[in-house]
Design a protein around this motif. Structure first.
Motif, PDB file in Angstrom:
ATOM      1  N   LEU A 110      72.635  45.136   0.953  1.00  0.00           N
ATOM      2  CA  LEU A 110      71.677  44.156   1.460  1.00  0.00           C
ATOM      3  C   LEU A 110      70.962  43.436   0.323  1.00  0.00           C
ATOM      4  CD1 LEU A 110      70.117  45.981   4.550  1.00  0.00           C
ATOM      5  CD2 LEU A 110      72.070  44.404   4.454  1.00  0.00           C
ATOM      6  N   THR A 111      70.647  44.154  -0.726  1.00  0.00           N
ATOM      7  CA  THR A 111      69.994  43.532  -1.880  1.00  0.00           C
ATOM      8  C   THR A 111      70.903  42.488  -2.512  1.00  0.00           C
ATOM      9  OG1 THR A 111      68.668  45.503  -2.298  1.00  0.00           O
ATOM     10  CG2 THR A 111      68.969  43.985  -4.152  1.00  0.00           C
ATOM     11  N   LEU A 112      72.175  42.819  -2.646  1.00  0.00           N
ATOM     12  CA  LEU A 112      73.119  41.872  -3.240  1.00  0.00           C
ATOM     13  C   LEU A 112      73.373  40.660  -2.352  1.00  0.00           C
ATOM     14  CD1 LEU A 112      75.648  44.369  -4.822  1.00  0.00           C
ATOM     15  CD2 LEU A 112      74.209  42.729  -6.051  1.00  0.00           C
ATOM     16  N   ALA A 113      73.149  40.807  -1.052  1.00  0.00           N
ATOM     17  CA  ALA A 113      73.291  39.655  -0.160  1.00  0.00           C
ATOM     18  C   ALA A 113      72.299  38.565  -0.577  1.00  0.00           C
ATOM     19  CB  ALA A 113      73.085  40.060   1.291  1.00  0.00           C
ATOM     20  N   GLY A 114      71.141  38.978  -1.062  1.00  0.00           N
ATOM     21  CA  GLY A 114      70.191  38.035  -1.641  1.00  0.00           C
ATOM     22  C   GLY A 114      69.525  37.090  -0.657  1.00  0.00           C
ATOM     23  N   ILE A 115      69.537  37.443   0.619  1.00  0.00           N
ATOM     24  CA  ILE A 115      68.962  36.571   1.636  1.00  0.00           C
ATOM     25  C   ILE A 115      68.552  37.456   2.813  1.00  0.00           C
ATOM     26  CG2 ILE A 115      71.196  36.066   2.715  1.00  0.00           C
ATOM     27  CD1 ILE A 115      70.248  33.166   3.086  1.00  0.00           C
ATOM     28  N   VAL A 132      81.102  23.210   3.744  1.00  0.00           N
ATOM     29  CA  VAL A 132      81.933  24.255   3.132  1.00  0.00           C
ATOM     30  C   VAL A 132      81.151  25.113   2.136  1.00  0.00           C
ATOM     31  CG1 VAL A 132      83.930  24.671   1.635  1.00  0.00           C
ATOM     32  CG2 VAL A 132      84.136  23.135   3.602  1.00  0.00           C
ATOM     33  N   PRO A 133      80.338  24.558   1.233  1.00  0.00           N
ATOM     34  CA  PRO A 133      79.584  25.425   0.325  1.00  0.00           C
ATOM     35  C   PRO A 133      78.630  26.378   1.070  1.00  0.00           C
ATOM     36  CG  PRO A 133      79.559  23.169  -0.474  1.00  0.00           C
ATOM     37  CD  PRO A 133      80.162  23.141   0.900  1.00  0.00           C
ATOM     38  N   VAL A 134      78.016  25.902   2.133  1.00  0.00           N
ATOM     39  CA  VAL A 134      77.122  26.757   2.927  1.00  0.00           C
ATOM     40  C   VAL A 134      77.933  27.854   3.602  1.00  0.00           C
ATOM     41  CG1 VAL A 134      75.533  26.831   4.898  1.00  0.00           C
ATOM     42  CG2 VAL A 134      75.443  24.912   3.289  1.00  0.00           C
ATOM     43  N   MET A 135      79.088  27.496   4.157  1.00  0.00           N
ATOM     44  CA  MET A 135      79.934  28.494   4.812  1.00  0.00           C
ATOM     45  C   MET A 135      80.398  29.554   3.815  1.00  0.00           C
ATOM     46  SD  MET A 135      82.169  26.413   7.657  1.00  0.00           S
ATOM     47  CE  MET A 135      82.821  25.184   6.533  1.00  0.00           C
ATOM     48  N   ARG A 136      80.735  29.140   2.610  1.00  0.00           N
ATOM     49  CA  ARG A 136      81.165  30.110   1.582  1.00  0.00           C
ATOM     50  C   ARG A 136      80.029  31.069   1.246  1.00  0.00           C
ATOM     51  NH1 ARG A 136      84.402  25.763  -1.939  1.00  0.00           N
ATOM     52  NH2 ARG A 136      86.379  25.936  -0.840  1.00  0.00           N
ATOM     53  N   ARG A 140      80.033  35.123   1.925  1.00  0.00           N
ATOM     54  CA  ARG A 140      79.742  36.159   0.917  1.00  0.00           C
ATOM     55  C   ARG A 140      78.672  37.122   1.423  1.00  0.00           C
ATOM     56  NH1 ARG A 140      80.591  31.725  -2.578  1.00  0.00           N
ATOM     57  NH2 ARG A 140      78.369  31.271  -2.647  1.00  0.00           N
ATOM     58  N   VAL A 141      77.690  36.584   2.141  1.00  0.00           N
ATOM     59  CA  VAL A 141      76.651  37.428   2.740  1.00  0.00           C
ATOM     60  C   VAL A 141      77.285  38.375   3.765  1.00  0.00           C
ATOM     61  CG1 VAL A 141      74.606  37.412   4.233  1.00  0.00           C
ATOM     62  CG2 VAL A 141      74.772  35.804   2.305  1.00  0.00           C
ATOM     63  N   ARG A 142      78.121  37.843   4.622  1.00  0.00           N
ATOM     64  CA  ARG A 142      78.788  38.647   5.651  1.00  0.00           C
ATOM     65  C   ARG A 142      79.592  39.790   5.024  1.00  0.00           C
ATOM     66  NH1 ARG A 142      80.419  37.493  10.910  1.00  0.00           N
ATOM     67  NH2 ARG A 142      82.087  38.831  11.627  1.00  0.00           N
ATOM     68  N   ILE A 143      80.303  39.487   3.952  1.00  0.00           N
ATOM     69  CA  ILE A 143      81.143  40.496   3.293  1.00  0.00           C
ATOM     70  C   ILE A 143      80.306  41.671   2.790  1.00  0.00           C
ATOM     71  CG2 ILE A 143      82.545  40.879   1.206  1.00  0.00           C
ATOM     72  CD1 ILE A 143      83.756  38.056   1.774  1.00  0.00           C
ATOM     73  N   ARG A 168      72.325  43.091  12.468  1.00  0.00           N
ATOM     74  CA  ARG A 168      73.325  43.263  13.522  1.00  0.00           C
ATOM     75  C   ARG A 168      73.297  42.095  14.496  1.00  0.00           C
ATOM     76  NH1 ARG A 168      76.417  47.107  14.225  1.00  0.00           N
ATOM     77  NH2 ARG A 168      75.180  48.715  13.245  1.00  0.00           N
ATOM     78  N   ASP A 169      72.114  41.546  14.732  1.00  0.00           N
ATOM     79  CA  ASP A 169      71.984  40.401  15.633  1.00  0.00           C
ATOM     80  C   ASP A 169      72.480  39.111  14.991  1.00  0.00           C
ATOM     81  OD1 ASP A 169      70.869  42.077  17.523  1.00  0.00           O
ATOM     82  OD2 ASP A 169      68.808  41.607  16.959  1.00  0.00           O
ATOM     83  N   ILE A 170      72.394  39.012  13.671  1.00  0.00           N
ATOM     84  CA  ILE A 170      72.723  37.780  12.958  1.00  0.00           C
ATOM     85  C   ILE A 170      74.199  37.692  12.579  1.00  0.00           C
ATOM     86  CG2 ILE A 170      72.273  36.476  10.820  1.00  0.00           C
ATOM     87  CD1 ILE A 170      69.993  36.390  12.851  1.00  0.00           C
ATOM     88  N   VAL A 171      74.812  38.815  12.245  1.00  0.00           N
ATOM     89  CA  VAL A 171      76.180  38.816  11.723  1.00  0.00           C
ATOM     90  C   VAL A 171      77.182  38.081  12.610  1.00  0.00           C
ATOM     91  CG1 VAL A 171      78.153  40.338  11.245  1.00  0.00           C
ATOM     92  CG2 VAL A 171      75.975  40.729  10.130  1.00  0.00           C
ATOM     93  N   PRO A 172      77.125  38.191  13.923  1.00  0.00           N
ATOM     94  CA  PRO A 172      78.123  37.456  14.732  1.00  0.00           C
ATOM     95  C   PRO A 172      78.033  35.938  14.588  1.00  0.00           C
ATOM     96  CG  PRO A 172      77.089  39.188  16.032  1.00  0.00           C
ATOM     97  CD  PRO A 172      76.330  39.098  14.736  1.00  0.00           C
ATOM     98  N   THR A 173      76.935  35.435  14.085  1.00  0.00           N
ATOM     99  CA  THR A 173      76.801  33.979  13.913  1.00  0.00           C
ATOM    100  C   THR A 173      77.311  33.490  12.566  1.00  0.00           C
ATOM    101  OG1 THR A 173      74.573  34.065  12.956  1.00  0.00           O
ATOM    102  CG2 THR A 173      74.738  34.038  15.373  1.00  0.00           C
ATOM    103  N   LEU A 174      77.650  34.421  11.681  1.00  0.00           N
ATOM    104  CA  LEU A 174      78.105  34.052  10.351  1.00  0.00           C
ATOM    105  C   LEU A 174      79.578  33.646  10.357  1.00  0.00           C
ATOM    106  CD1 LEU A 174      76.429  36.871   8.245  1.00  0.00           C
ATOM    107  CD2 LEU A 174      75.741  34.484   8.369  1.00  0.00           C
ATOM    108  N   PRO A 175      79.927  32.719   9.457  1.00  0.00           N
ATOM    109  CA  PRO A 175      81.352  32.331   9.381  1.00  0.00           C
ATOM    110  C   PRO A 175      82.206  33.454   8.811  1.00  0.00           C
ATOM    111  CG  PRO A 175      80.082  31.209   7.671  1.00  0.00           C
ATOM    112  CD  PRO A 175      79.114  32.008   8.513  1.00  0.00           C
TER     113      PRO A 175
END
Length: 175
Positions: A110-115, A132-136, A140-143, A168-175
């Protein structure tokens, strides 16, 4: 890389493990060499053919390989964190080295997600070329977040559990 040399390293003390890994590394070895070592020792730590009594020693060598790869620039922090999370998930609690405690591993991801989850929720994006840059970035956050979420059942810290629930609530909205 010789499997016998790695086998011998699992019985070494931490400093000797690191030195042994560095001695095995060929000149100009990069990411692929480190990934090969990590994959080999992780499989030995988690594979069904490995006797229960040997799992912890292999797991300690896997952690040493990840840490050494990170220190030498062979692997980046995100790669190491996600592999540690997967290793933590695959090992029984008794087989985990101290540095692979679910709370520590999930927090590192979570710390490395940085957000924060709120920042992610407030980040607009759609399937357009200009996004595309936002999706990338969000990918990376999702990973990083997904492996942390998989550790939720094993996390003891209630504050961290709360943060994971938000994710857990946010992850399904991530690309």
């Amino acid at each position: 890389m010789e499997a016998d040399e790695l086998d011998a390293l699992r019985f070494a003390d931490p400093a000797d493990r690191r030195a042994g890994l560095l001695a095995l590394r060929p000149p100009n070895a990069g990411t692929n060499w480190w990934l090969g070592v990590v994959q080999h020792v992780t499989l030995a730590a988690t594979g069904p053919a490995t006797p229960e009594a040997e799992r912890r020693a292999w797991a300690e060598l896997a952690v040493a390989a990840l840490e050494t790869a990170l220190e030498t620039g062979g692997l980046d922090a995100r790669e190491v964190a996600t592999r540690e999370a997967r290793l933590c998930l695959a090992l029984a609690p008794a087989d985990r080295p101290r540095s692979l405690r679910p709370d520590q591993v999930a927090r590192r991801c979570l710390t490395l997600a940085g957000i924060s989850p709120a920042e992610v929720a407030a980040t607009p994006w759609s399937l357009r070329a200009e996004d595309v840059p936002v999706m990338r970035k969000l990918r990376r956050v999702r990973i990083l977040v997904v492996p942390a979420l998989e550790l939720t059942e094993q996390v003891e810290d209630e504050e961290l559990r709360g943060e994971l629930a938000e994710w857990r609530d946010i992850v399904p909205t991530l690309p």
